[in-house]
Design an enzyme around this catalytic site. Structure first.
Site, short mmCIF file in Angstrom:
data_model
loop_
_atom_site.label_atom_id
_atom_site.label_comp_id
_atom_site.label_asym_id
_atom_site.label_seq_id
_atom_site.Cartn_x
_atom_site.Cartn_y
_atom_site.Cartn_z
CD GLU A 43 -17.98 27.09 -5.77
OE1 GLU A 43 -17.32 27.22 -4.72
OE2 GLU A 43 -18.87 26.23 -5.91
CE LYS A 121 -17.91 27.63 -0.92
NZ LYS A 121 -17.64 26.51 -1.86
CB CYS A 162 -21.04 26.77 -3.70
SG CYS A 162 -21.33 25.02 -4.14
#
Length: 280
Positions: A43, A121, A162
């Site tokens: 990330e 995301k 994440c």
């Protein structure tokens, strides 16, 4: 046997995008030189910058972002599948109070340099960890709203980033749609990484019968952020196949056999055993 030679890149990205690009390219080239045909970065590969004003001064919209062209050319020249775990880009939906927001986006490039897939995301890390350490991703980033499944290195890859790892429903949806591998490029904080990183990754692998590929940021960054590192490859039975036991930049190599996915799912067919229920 459906074997894939892959490499996870662990980084300590800073506040200079050009230097981060150079660092990423050097590690990607090292990975490819050692036989990897599928390489994944963490990330925020191109920039770790917690100051919002400086962040928006340094990032670009997708059509003029130089890193996209550079990584596409790199994948092409090396003949590899290349997942850039995420980059911050302008163009996210504005907030309710009219603030501009970025997107936190993964890009998958094929061996010919073509963009195979991108993923924004979905879950924003808005949390107070205590001791004055707080995060509010939704202030500067717009969340995605679409799960993404794509082909990579001859297998089916589900894309996550994440904090998504804490939301099991996303992983189940990807696995039921056919994902054999799920990427989790991350920049986990040290407190949450120490407590939960390996446990969450192994849980997602066990629940889905998938390979979990988790390249990470690690160490103390220029903007003061401290991340956990410890990049990992987890097998579909929940076993740790490969890991880095530190937070230093480097390359983690692993060879995985996609036939193990079908084997694990036949032994525990939970993806087929869903039932409707009511309540609470």
């Amino acid at each position: 046997m459906s074997a894939i030679k892959l490499a996870l890149i662990q980084m300590r990205s800073g506040t200079d995008p050009e230097r981060n690009l150079d660092d990423a390219e050097a590690l990607i080239r090292e990975a490819a030189a050692n036989g990897a045909t599928f390489v994944l970065t963490p990330e925020t590969t191109t920039l770790v910058q917690k100051d919002a004003e400086r962040l928006f001064e340094q990032i670009h919209s997708p059509d003029v972002e130089p890193a996209i062209v550079r990584f596409a050319d790199l994948a092409d020249s090396l003949g590899i599948d290349l997942l850039i775990g995420s980059m911050a880009l302008k163009g996210g939906a504005t907030s309710d109070d009219g603030r501009d927001r970025a997107v936190n986006r993964s890009h998958l490039f094929g061996p010919d340099g073509a963009l195979k897939a991108r993923y924004d995301k979905i879950h924003m890390f808005d949390v107070a960890l205590g001791g004055g350490e707080t995060y509010s991703e939704s202030t500067n980033y717009a969340p995605g709203d679409r799960a993404v499944l794509t082909e990579a290195a001859g297998g089916q890859l589900g894309l996550t980033i994440c904090y998504d790892v804490r939301f099991a429903a996303l992983y189940r949806r990807l696995a039921q749609a056919g994902a054999q591998m799920i990427s989790v490029p991350s920049a986990f904080t040290r407190p949450t990484g120490r407590a939960h990183w390996e446990t969450l990754l192994r849980a997602r692998a066990i629940e889905t019968g998938s390979f979990i590929l988790a390249p990470a940021q690690g160490g103390k960054h220029e903007d003061g952020r401290k991340t956990w590192g410890h990049s990992m490859v987890i097998g579909p039975w929940g076993e740790v196949i490969a890991h880095l036991d530190h937070d230093e930049p480097g390359v983690l190599h692993a060879e995985i056999d996609l036939d193990e996915v079908a084997s694990a799912r036949s032994r525990i067919p939970s993806l087929r055993n869903d039932r409707e229920f009511t309540g609470p």
